[in-house]
Design a protein around this motif. Structure first.
Motif, PDB file in Angstrom:
ATOM      1  N   CYS A   8       0.687  -1.303   0.055  1.00 52.54           N
ATOM      2  CA  CYS A   8       0.031  -0.078   0.122  1.00 52.54           C
ATOM      3  C   CYS A   8       0.900   1.110  -0.007  1.00 52.54           C
ATOM      4  O   CYS A   8       0.607   2.311  -0.792  1.00 52.54           O
ATOM      5  N   ARG A  11       2.401   1.562  -3.458  1.00 54.35           N
ATOM      6  CA  ARG A  11       1.496   2.436  -4.320  1.00 54.35           C
ATOM      7  C   ARG A  11       1.394   3.951  -3.999  1.00 54.35           C
ATOM      8  O   ARG A  11       1.325   4.470  -5.218  1.00 54.35           O
ATOM      9  N   VAL A  12       0.897   4.264  -3.062  1.00 53.22           N
ATOM     10  CA  VAL A  12       0.846   5.584  -2.571  1.00 53.22           C
ATOM     11  C   VAL A  12       2.247   6.348  -3.077  1.00 53.22           C
ATOM     12  O   VAL A  12       1.994   7.719  -3.567  1.00 53.22           O
ATOM     13  N   TYR A  13       3.419   5.924  -2.796  1.00 52.38           N
ATOM     14  CA  TYR A  13       4.477   6.644  -3.023  1.00 52.38           C
ATOM     15  C   TYR A  13       4.736   6.723  -4.419  1.00 52.38           C
ATOM     16  O   TYR A  13       5.031   7.800  -5.041  1.00 52.38           O
ATOM     17  N   ARG A  14       4.414   5.869  -5.307  1.00 54.89           N
ATOM     18  CA  ARG A  14       4.571   6.040  -6.680  1.00 54.89           C
ATOM     19  C   ARG A  14       3.577   6.876  -7.348  1.00 54.89           C
ATOM     20  O   ARG A  14       3.568   7.573  -8.140  1.00 54.89           O
ATOM     21  N   TYR A  15       2.225   6.774  -6.713  1.00 46.31           N
ATOM     22  CA  TYR A  15       1.299   7.894  -7.106  1.00 46.31           C
ATOM     23  C   TYR A  15       1.677   9.380  -7.049  1.00 46.31           C
ATOM     24  O   TYR A  15       1.527   9.967  -7.790  1.00 46.31           O
ATOM     25  N   PHE A  16       2.137   9.578  -5.681  1.00 50.78           N
ATOM     26  CA  PHE A  16       2.465  10.802  -5.486  1.00 50.78           C
ATOM     27  C   PHE A  16       3.833  11.200  -6.600  1.00 50.78           C
ATOM     28  O   PHE A  16       4.281  12.553  -6.733  1.00 50.78           O
ATOM     29  N   GLN A  17       4.758  10.291  -6.658  1.00 52.28           N
ATOM     30  CA  GLN A  17       5.831  10.570  -7.603  1.00 52.28           C
ATOM     31  C   GLN A  17       5.370  10.796  -8.933  1.00 52.28           C
ATOM     32  O   GLN A  17       5.702  11.753  -9.710  1.00 52.28           O
ATOM     33  N   ARG A  18       4.650  10.348  -9.428  1.00 48.97           N
ATOM     34  CA  ARG A  18       3.848  10.403 -10.775  1.00 48.97           C
ATOM     35  C   ARG A  18       3.260  11.810 -10.914  1.00 48.97           C
ATOM     36  O   ARG A  18       3.146  12.370 -11.753  1.00 48.97           O
ATOM     37  N   GLN A  19       2.477  12.080  -9.827  1.00 43.94           N
ATOM     38  CA  GLN A  19       1.937  13.422  -9.773  1.00 43.94           C
ATOM     39  C   GLN A  19       2.816  14.358  -9.489  1.00 43.94           C
ATOM     40  O   GLN A  19       2.721  15.585 -10.400  1.00 43.94           O
TER      41      GLN A  19
END
Length: 59
Positions: free
Chosen positions: A30, A33-41
């Protein structure tokens, strides 16, 4: 040979341990996934900010 109580205690400890490992692994997945989401943003934001900043500088 182990008694029924010892067998039950071992089974409980094994089950509890596996549930703890699954919980830790789920938390890792989890958070990854949150880390990747913020990196993508974060990666998508700079082009917009650069356009805004260059517009302000040129004026």
């Amino acid at each position: 040979m182990a008694s029924a109580k010892q067998l039950a205690d071992f089974g409980y400890k094994a089950f509890s341990g596996s549930m703890m490992l699954l919980t830790v692994y789920g938390g890792y997945l989890c958070s990854a996934r949150v880390y990747r989401y913020f990196q993508r943003q974060k990666a998508l934001k700079p082009p917009e900010q650069n356009q805004l900043q260059t517009g302000v500088v040129e004026d």
